[in-house]
Design a protein around this motif. Structure first.
Motif, PDB file in Angstrom:
ATOM      1  N   LEU A 224       0.823  -1.207   0.000  1.00  0.00           N
ATOM      2  CA  LEU A 224       0.000   0.000   0.000  1.00  0.00           C
ATOM      3  C   LEU A 224       0.858   1.258   0.000  1.00  0.00           C
ATOM      4  N   ASP A 225       2.030   1.172   0.576  1.00  0.00           N
ATOM      5  CA  ASP A 225       2.947   2.318   0.582  1.00  0.00           C
ATOM      6  C   ASP A 225       3.696   2.472  -0.730  1.00  0.00           C
ATOM      7  N   GLY A 226       3.432   1.589  -1.683  1.00  0.00           N
ATOM      8  CA  GLY A 226       4.059   1.700  -2.994  1.00  0.00           C
ATOM      9  C   GLY A 226       5.358   0.948  -3.145  1.00  0.00           C
ATOM     10  N   ALA A 227       5.701   0.059  -2.206  1.00  0.00           N
ATOM     11  CA  ALA A 227       6.952  -0.693  -2.293  1.00  0.00           C
ATOM     12  C   ALA A 227       6.823  -1.794  -3.334  1.00  0.00           C
ATOM     13  N   GLY A 228       7.858  -1.930  -4.175  1.00  0.00           N
ATOM     14  CA  GLY A 228       7.888  -2.984  -5.164  1.00  0.00           C
ATOM     15  C   GLY A 228       8.273  -4.319  -4.566  1.00  0.00           C
ATOM     16  N   ALA A 229       8.361  -5.335  -5.433  1.00  0.00           N
ATOM     17  CA  ALA A 229       8.656  -6.687  -4.944  1.00  0.00           C
ATOM     18  C   ALA A 229      10.034  -6.755  -4.289  1.00  0.00           C
ATOM     19  N   TRP A 230      11.038  -6.157  -4.949  1.00  0.00           N
ATOM     20  CA  TRP A 230      12.390  -6.212  -4.376  1.00  0.00           C
ATOM     21  C   TRP A 230      12.471  -5.453  -3.063  1.00  0.00           C
ATOM     22  N   ARG A 231      11.821  -4.286  -2.971  1.00  0.00           N
ATOM     23  CA  ARG A 231      11.861  -3.519  -1.731  1.00  0.00           C
ATOM     24  C   ARG A 231      11.114  -4.244  -0.610  1.00  0.00           C
ATOM     25  N   ARG A 232      10.007  -4.897  -0.951  1.00  0.00           N
ATOM     26  CA  ARG A 232       9.289  -5.664   0.074  1.00  0.00           C
ATOM     27  C   ARG A 232      10.140  -6.822   0.579  1.00  0.00           C
ATOM     28  N   PHE A 233      10.878  -7.451  -0.344  1.00  0.00           N
ATOM     29  CA  PHE A 233      11.756  -8.530   0.093  1.00  0.00           C
ATOM     30  C   PHE A 233      12.869  -8.003   0.988  1.00  0.00           C
ATOM     31  N   ARG A 234      13.446  -6.871   0.626  1.00  0.00           N
ATOM     32  CA  ARG A 234      14.587  -6.335   1.375  1.00  0.00           C
ATOM     33  C   ARG A 234      14.189  -5.790   2.733  1.00  0.00           C
ATOM     34  N   THR A 235      13.006  -5.190   2.841  1.00  0.00           N
ATOM     35  CA  THR A 235      12.612  -4.528   4.083  1.00  0.00           C
ATOM     36  C   THR A 235      11.689  -5.365   4.957  1.00  0.00           C
ATOM     37  N   VAL A 236      11.005  -6.341   4.374  1.00  0.00           N
ATOM     38  CA  VAL A 236      10.042  -7.123   5.157  1.00  0.00           C
ATOM     39  C   VAL A 236      10.444  -8.598   5.230  1.00  0.00           C
ATOM     40  N   THR A 237      10.647  -9.204   4.063  1.00  0.00           N
ATOM     41  CA  THR A 237      10.887 -10.650   4.040  1.00  0.00           C
ATOM     42  C   THR A 237      12.243 -11.019   4.623  1.00  0.00           C
ATOM     43  N   TRP A 238      13.302 -10.363   4.141  1.00  0.00           N
ATOM     44  CA  TRP A 238      14.640 -10.749   4.586  1.00  0.00           C
ATOM     45  C   TRP A 238      14.855 -10.540   6.084  1.00  0.00           C
ATOM     46  N   PRO A 239      14.468  -9.415   6.683  1.00  0.00           N
ATOM     47  CA  PRO A 239      14.634  -9.303   8.140  1.00  0.00           C
ATOM     48  C   PRO A 239      13.896 -10.387   8.910  1.00  0.00           C
ATOM     49  N   ALA A 240      12.763 -10.857   8.370  1.00  0.00           N
ATOM     50  CA  ALA A 240      12.001 -11.879   9.086  1.00  0.00           C
ATOM     51  C   ALA A 240      12.662 -13.254   9.014  1.00  0.00           C
TER      52      ALA A 240
END
Length: 324
Positions: A224-240
């Protein structure tokens, strides 16, 4: 009379612990209760601890002691204590250090691509795909196969005359194929490919479990904030999944460095020692040449190396936890 009753009540409160002060006898009884719980816990852990001591710790201590002797095969010769002579010989054994270098190349060459491919496969299997259950079941098939069976199967694949790999190369008109497992330049890369294929399922399962524990709401908020797939992976998926990724990578490196059965079935360390891992070298010294003490010294060196790797990994994890 009132004053005496007050003194009696204060005395009674002090004796019973109601005055706010701790009774030494009550504190002692608390320690006894904790000691009783500790004894009960050890009693419950003991059945699982005994096999570990007998089957793991005992042989390890025996192997360390054996490394300081000149133990050899045969019952007619008495074993002598020689101190650190085996380790001195190891320092000048170029064949051992060459196998050590090959072991590091093998471990890194398998672990890194294995993690990258497993991460991609885990991300794919985490999507809402049709027949996802079937894809997940097929992905763990190599994990269910014994290493000996995997080695035999890939020997057939690499067969220079009738192997499926060379047949495919000939059908595509790319050449006549080659003998992959006996070529000096191709043996180690060919074995590394098998190691990657055989170890991917366990890495995929671990990463997939980490992905499934990632809250879906975080991905929706990032989208919803406009993050693309790579940014979602870098900021959400990878830290988890980072703790799981670090743990499974360290374990894979240790398992791969200690590999034996798969490489032994494929090449037995050949050609010309190009795939002779440290475990294979120690095995040959012990069971082909009968140098049990020297082989035990090699095992001690490998245990020391693995211990250092684990220590570095744990220190990094602890520092990472403190930074958080």
């Amino acid at each position: 009379m009132q004053w005496s009753k007050g003194v009696e009540s204060v005395t009674l409160a002090t004796a019973t612990g109601r005055s706010g002060r701790k009774d030494p006898r009550g504190r002692q009884s608390g320690r006894e209760r904790r000691a009783g719980r500790d004894r009960a816990a050890w009693f419950l852990v003991l059945p699982a601890l005994i096999p570990i001591l007998i089957l793991s710790v005992g042989p390890l201590l025996y192997g360390i002691a054996l490394a300081f002797t000149d133990a050899q095969s045969g019952r007619t010769r008495s074993t002598q204590w020689i101190g650190g002579l085996n380790f001195q010989d190891l320092l000048h054994d170029t064949l051992f250090w060459d196998s050590f270098r090959i072991g590091l190349l093998w471990a890194v060459g398998v672990t890194v691509p294995q993690f990258v491919l497993a991460l991609g496969l885990a991300l794919l299997l985490n999507q809402n795909l049709r027949m996802r259950w079937l894809a997940r079941a097929l992905a763990i098939i190599p994990w269910a196969m014994p290493e000996v069976v995997v080695g035999i199967m890939w020997r057939l694949v690499y067969n220079p005359d009738a192997g499926i790999l060379n047949e495919t190369i000939r059908d595509l008109g790319l050449g006549d194929g080659r003998d992959w497992l006996t070529g000096l330049a191709t043996a180690l890369p060919a074995v590394i490919v098998v190691g990657i294929w055989a170890g991917m399922p366990q890495t995929t399962v671990a990463l997939l479990a980490g992905l499934q524990n990632t809250p879906h709401e975080l991905h929706e908020a990032a989208a919803l904030d406009g993050a693309g797939a790579w940014r979602r992976f870098r900021t959400v998926t990878w830290p988890a999944i980072k703790p799981v990724a670090l743990a499974i990578t360290a374990l894979n490196f240790i398992w791969n460095f200690n590999s034996f059965a798969l490489v032994y079935v494929l090449t037995a360390g050949g050609p010309g020692g190009r795939t002779r891992l440290p475990m294979l070298f120690a095995y040959e010294e012990a069971f082909r040449y009968g140098q049990f003490g020297y082989a035990a010294a090699m095992g001690c060196v490998m245990v020391a190396v693995i211990s250092v790797i684990l220590a570095v990994h744990l220190v990094g994890r602890l520092r990472g936890g403190e930074d958080k």
